[in-house]
Design a protein around this motif. Structure first.
Motif, PDB file in Angstrom:
ATOM      1  N   PRO A 242       2.585  -0.064  22.407  1.00  0.00           N
ATOM      2  CA  PRO A 242       2.415  -0.956  23.562  1.00  0.00           C
ATOM      3  C   PRO A 242       3.446  -2.076  23.603  1.00  0.00           C
ATOM      4  CG  PRO A 242       0.296  -0.443  22.586  1.00  0.00           C
ATOM      5  CD  PRO A 242       1.323   0.130  21.663  1.00  0.00           C
ATOM      6  N   ILE A 243       3.937  -2.349  24.788  1.00  0.00           N
ATOM      7  CA  ILE A 243       4.985  -3.353  24.990  1.00  0.00           C
ATOM      8  C   ILE A 243       4.386  -4.750  24.907  1.00  0.00           C
ATOM      9  CG2 ILE A 243       6.708  -4.228  26.611  1.00  0.00           C
ATOM     10  CD1 ILE A 243       6.653  -1.438  27.915  1.00  0.00           C
ATOM     11  N   GLU A 244       5.076  -5.635  24.189  1.00  0.00           N
ATOM     12  CA  GLU A 244       4.698  -7.048  24.191  1.00  0.00           C
ATOM     13  C   GLU A 244       5.282  -7.678  25.453  1.00  0.00           C
ATOM     14  OE1 GLU A 244       2.727  -8.431  22.071  1.00  0.00           O
ATOM     15  OE2 GLU A 244       2.567  -6.716  20.716  1.00  0.00           O
ATOM     16  N   MET A 245       4.430  -8.266  26.275  1.00  0.00           N
ATOM     17  CA  MET A 245       4.880  -8.777  27.564  1.00  0.00           C
ATOM     18  C   MET A 245       5.126 -10.280  27.555  1.00  0.00           C
ATOM     19  SD  MET A 245       2.698  -6.464  30.240  1.00  0.00           S
ATOM     20  CE  MET A 245       3.701  -7.103  31.564  1.00  0.00           C
ATOM     21  N   ASP A 246       5.386 -10.849  26.362  1.00  0.00           N
ATOM     22  CA  ASP A 246       5.570 -12.289  26.293  1.00  0.00           C
ATOM     23  C   ASP A 246       7.019 -12.719  26.483  1.00  0.00           C
ATOM     24  OD1 ASP A 246       6.429 -11.221  23.951  1.00  0.00           O
ATOM     25  OD2 ASP A 246       5.235 -12.489  22.627  1.00  0.00           O
ATOM     26  N   ALA A 247       7.947 -11.772  26.600  1.00  0.00           N
ATOM     27  CA  ALA A 247       9.331 -12.156  26.908  1.00  0.00           C
ATOM     28  C   ALA A 247       9.347 -12.789  28.296  1.00  0.00           C
ATOM     29  CB  ALA A 247      10.240 -10.941  26.863  1.00  0.00           C
ATOM     30  N   PRO A 248       9.846 -14.030  28.433  1.00  0.00           N
ATOM     31  CA  PRO A 248       9.758 -14.739  29.725  1.00  0.00           C
ATOM     32  C   PRO A 248      10.323 -13.950  30.898  1.00  0.00           C
ATOM     33  CG  PRO A 248      10.425 -16.257  27.997  1.00  0.00           C
ATOM     34  CD  PRO A 248      10.435 -14.888  27.380  1.00  0.00           C
ATOM     35  N   PHE A 249      11.502 -13.341  30.736  1.00  0.00           N
ATOM     36  CA  PHE A 249      12.102 -12.626  31.859  1.00  0.00           C
ATOM     37  C   PHE A 249      11.237 -11.444  32.273  1.00  0.00           C
ATOM     38  CE2 PHE A 249      13.396  -9.298  28.976  1.00  0.00           C
ATOM     39  CZ  PHE A 249      13.575  -8.194  29.783  1.00  0.00           C
ATOM     40  N   PHE A 250      10.629 -10.752  31.279  1.00  0.00           N
ATOM     41  CA  PHE A 250       9.862  -9.541  31.569  1.00  0.00           C
ATOM     42  C   PHE A 250       8.552  -9.894  32.263  1.00  0.00           C
ATOM     43  CE2 PHE A 250       7.208  -5.826  30.384  1.00  0.00           C
ATOM     44  CZ  PHE A 250       8.019  -4.827  30.890  1.00  0.00           C
ATOM     45  N   ALA A 251       7.881 -10.938  31.778  1.00  0.00           N
ATOM     46  CA  ALA A 251       6.648 -11.377  32.423  1.00  0.00           C
ATOM     47  C   ALA A 251       6.922 -11.821  33.853  1.00  0.00           C
ATOM     48  CB  ALA A 251       6.030 -12.509  31.623  1.00  0.00           C
ATOM     49  N   ASP A 252       8.065 -12.464  34.068  1.00  0.00           N
ATOM     50  CA  ASP A 252       8.471 -12.892  35.407  1.00  0.00           C
ATOM     51  C   ASP A 252       8.740 -11.672  36.281  1.00  0.00           C
ATOM     52  OD1 ASP A 252       9.596 -14.053  37.657  1.00  0.00           O
ATOM     53  OD2 ASP A 252      10.918 -15.398  36.539  1.00  0.00           O
ATOM     54  N   TRP A 253       9.527 -10.740  35.765  1.00  0.00           N
ATOM     55  CA  TRP A 253       9.920  -9.542  36.522  1.00  0.00           C
ATOM     56  C   TRP A 253       8.692  -8.713  36.902  1.00  0.00           C
ATOM     57  CZ3 TRP A 253      15.104  -6.834  35.133  1.00  0.00           C
ATOM     58  CH2 TRP A 253      15.373  -5.809  36.057  1.00  0.00           C
ATOM     59  N   MET A 254       7.785  -8.531  35.960  1.00  0.00           N
ATOM     60  CA  MET A 254       6.634  -7.654  36.177  1.00  0.00           C
ATOM     61  C   MET A 254       5.425  -8.384  36.747  1.00  0.00           C
ATOM     62  SD  MET A 254       7.751  -4.726  35.491  1.00  0.00           S
ATOM     63  CE  MET A 254       9.467  -4.391  35.060  1.00  0.00           C
TER      64      MET A 254
END
Length: 486
Positions: free
Chosen positions: A360-372
């Motif tokens: 499972p992907i960790e979604m705490d990367a700021p850019f990724f949480a923003d993008w998704m």
């Protein structure tokens, strides 16, 4: 009872509208095949459909238009024919041979279980699409419902009859919203949607639909090899490292599951590790992927390698056939207990089972949480913290190995980079191609799904302007696991 009917339907190799699960918005029939399937459906209804069957399928007090039983048979046959084409050729191009195979599957089902059961499964599946869409949009313009553009864009007929039946059964209502007529679900309709969803989940129908999505995406070559390699520069070197770690030795008889386009087989060095004194059979359920893998094989002299079409849940080999079974990034696309049971069966005592798994992907990367964010918002609407997806945890994989009778010898964790530097390509590969979060997207109607994916592409362009390239790198957790058959 309906759960068993749906399971029997699935076990017979039948489908309703695989277009919804990614095959495409329209079939690739020529007019002759369309007329053939439509004529066969009409002939079956004319010769075999009776008033008693009508009552069995729809009850005593509901007036049912003659179109619905015929449409049910046509759409099941057409849907199944498209999927057979995908299975056999890797494309949705339907031939008369595939049409006949679909009709035979359908006949086998109703000769055993009855025509009413066949029609009833069709009604349940299409009612789910209708009610899910109305619940999502809350008030759907009547015209939009009748045309089906928002939720069943593959149909070429009016859904007026289905609207009338929905109102007569008390599941739908029509009212004026200003100058528009809109369709809504009643309280009874919402309760019926919950019951239908539970039956489809319990039968495995919804899971099957997502698996079809993945195979059809791969068949359609949405995941282009050069694009994936550009975005995931660690994939080949990590697979090469996995081959060395896996316990595979030269001269072994090896089965590779989920070979795809040969990323592990050829590019990752698995075939060369085994060498000409051994043998390698590489299987995948996607004919599109296998076609690309075979092209790689044609360009080499690796005569000890063979590619075959097969799914992990039903391996066409005798028990104890292999010294080792290996695979990269395949378990999450299978029914894991069934797949590992088969893996255990075809591996000899003392043999090796090794898998390279995406976690499972960790979604705490700021850019990724923003993008998704649009997908995260959808998940929250569905009562989840983050989007549901097909990845499973390292602990769960180890537990599944143990349940299947595969003793875990060792595991190792690592991370793989995925570069989010190309907004539209990234979404096309990760969401449309690799199918990340398709389980979440499957909870909304077709048009809403396409709109959300388009929104991810547009939002990604904004994210890429606001974050530097070095801050747009996602690290996927990966697991290597090796077990032994005692």
């Amino acid at each position: 009872m309906i759960v068993h009917k749906i399971q029997n339907f699935m076990n017979a190799g039948l489908l309703v509208s695989p277009w919804l699960a990614g095959v495409g918005k329209r079939s690739r029939f020529d007019d002759d095949i369309f007329e053939y399937l439509d004529g066969q459906a009409q002939s079956i209804i004319d010769m075999q459909w009776t008033e008693q069957m009508q009552t069995m399928a729809f009850g005593e007090n509901l007036p049912i238009p003659d179109r619905i039983p015929r449409t049910a048979l046509y759409e099941i046959a057409a849907s199944t024919a498209v999927w057979i084409a995908h299975e056999e050729t890797g494309t949705p191009e339907v031939t008369f041979e595939f049409a006949d195979q679909a009709l035979q599957r359908m006949r086998s089902y109703y000769q055993t279980h009855g025509l009413p059961a066949l029609v009833e499964v069709y009604v349940i599946a299409t009612r789910y699409e209708n009610y899910q869409a109305i619940a999502y949009y809350r008030d759907m313009p009547e015209r939009q419902f009748i045309l089906g553009h928002l939720h069943r864009p593959w149909v070429d007929y009016s859904l007026q009859d289905e609207l009338v039946i929905g109102v007569l059964t008390g599941n739908m209502s029509i009212r004026m919203d200003g100058e528009r007529r809109v369709v809504s679900l009643t309280n009874q309709g919402h309760a019926n949607l919950i019951e239908i969803t539970a039956a489809l989940e319990q039968s495995g129908y919804l899971d099957q639909r997502v698996r079809i999505l993945h195979v059809s995406r791969f068949n359609s070559a949405i995941v282009l090899e050069e694009t994936v390699h550009k975005m995931a520069p660690d994939w080949i070197p990590q697979r090469a490292a996995f081959v060395n770690w896996s316990g595979i030795e030269p001269g072994m008889r090896v089965l590779e599951i989920g070979c795809g386009d040969g990323l592990l087989t050829i590019d990752g060095g698995l075939a060369d590790r085994i060498g000409p004194m051994g043998s390698l059979i590489a299987v995948d359920p996607s004919m599109g992927m296998l076609s690309r893998a075979r092209l790689k094989l044609q360009e080499s002299t690796r005569k000890w390698v063979q590619f075959m079409k097969a799914g992990a849940e039903a391996l066409p080999f005798e028990s104890g056939s292999f010294d080792a079974v290996v695979g990269a990034a395949f378990l999450h696309l299978t029914d894991i207990p069934k797949a590992l049971k088969e893996v255990r069966r075809v591996t000899r005592d003392g043999g090796i089972v090794s898998a390279f798994n995406i976690l499972p992907i960790e979604m705490d990367a700021p850019f990724f949480a923003d993008w998704m964010a649009p997908l995260i918002d959808l998940a929250k609407q569905n009562g989840r913290k983050e989007p549901k997806n097909f990845f499973i945890s390292a602990i769960s994989i180890e537990q599944e190995f143990a349940k299947a009778g595969i003793r875990v010898e060792k595991t190792e964790m690592l991370a793989s980079r995925f570069l989010y530097w190309w907004p539209r390509e990234n979404v096309n590969v990760a969401v449309r191609g690799l199918g990340w979060a398709q389980e979440e997207l499957a909870t909304i109607p077709w048009a809403a799904r396409e709109e959300l994916i388009d929104l991810l592409e547009e939002h990604g362009e904004d994210v890429c302007r606001r974050y530097s390239q070095e801050n747009r790198v996602l690290r996927f957790p990966m697991q290597m696991i090796r077990g032994v058959i005692d």
